[in-house]
Design an enzyme around this catalytic site. Structure first.
Site, PDB file in Angstrom:
ATOM      1  N   HIS A 127       0.913  -1.215   0.152  1.00 42.84           N
ATOM      2  CA  HIS A 127      -0.037  -0.117  -0.073  1.00 42.84           C
ATOM      3  C   HIS A 127       0.881   1.320  -0.029  1.00 42.84           C
ATOM      4  CE1 HIS A 127      -3.831  -2.027   1.869  1.00 42.84           C
ATOM      5  NE2 HIS A 127      -3.173  -2.465   0.840  1.00 42.84           N
ATOM      6  N   GLU A 160       0.908   3.683   1.822  1.00 46.05           N
ATOM      7  CA  GLU A 160       1.438   4.450   2.906  1.00 46.05           C
ATOM      8  C   GLU A 160       2.348   3.442   3.483  1.00 46.05           C
ATOM      9  OE1 GLU A 160      -1.850   3.496   2.202  1.00 46.05           O
ATOM     10  OE2 GLU A 160      -3.188   4.108   3.543  1.00 46.05           O
ATOM     11  N   CYS A 173      -2.101  -0.427   7.223  1.00 45.41           N
ATOM     12  CA  CYS A 173      -1.452   0.980   7.246  1.00 45.41           C
ATOM     13  C   CYS A 173      -1.379   1.707   8.671  1.00 45.41           C
ATOM     14  CB  CYS A 173      -1.922   1.657   6.129  1.00 45.41           C
ATOM     15  SG  CYS A 173      -1.645   0.734   4.488  1.00 45.41           S
TER      16      CYS A 173
END
Length: 155
Positions: free
Chosen positions: A47, A49, A80
């Site tokens: 992801h 992040e 995250c």
């Protein structure tokens, strides 16, 4: 957030879900920028992040990023948000809410969990319309494309 939106556009160009993230230090200096890489890296943790956290930690030479702020175009998921809290970020700013997996109030509110030992300040809704629009358009195009594909039948 505008820099995070630029990253989201790069994700879209790469065929990824268009989510972008940037991290700035306590003085506002850019530490890292990233976009979703789950498909191209075959990595469920890819992801935006998490990729940004990895890059910022390497750049700073520390697994902790105290005083830093992460800007992301979509409300973080549990994975995250957990990583951001472990990194000891001072603040997380997100754009669009995520009613399916959001961990900052939409589905669950991880930062407000009093039993956890670190609490990151969270602000949501920054450029929410633009952040949500890029996602809505991405999935709309994907649905149209999928509906135009002839179904394959087993013979």
């Amino acid at each position: 957030m505008r820099l995070a939106l630029e990253q989201a556009c790069l994700a879209q160009e790469a065929g990824e879900v268009p989510v972008g993230a940037v991290i700035v230090d306590v003085n506002g200096v850019l530490l890292a920028s990233a976009f979703n890489r789950t498909i191209q890296d075959h990595d469920p943790t890819g992801h935006a992040e998490v990729v940004a956290l990895r890059n910022a930690a390497k750049k700073s030479g520390n697994h902790r990023l105290p005083g830093a702020t992460l800007y992301v175009t979509l409300e973080p998921c549990v994975m995250c948000m957990g990583a951001m809290m472990h990194a000891r970020l001072a603040r997380v700013v997100f754009g669009a809410p995520d009613p399916k997996t959001g961990a900052c109030g939409s589905v669950i509110n991880l930062p407000s969990e009093s039993r956890l030992n670190h609490h990151t300040r969270v602000e949501g809704g920054v450029l929410a319309h633009e952040c949500g629009e890029i996602l809505r358009n991405f999935f709309k195009r994907r649905r149209v494309k999928e509906s135009q594909i002839e179904p394959q039948y087993n013979r």
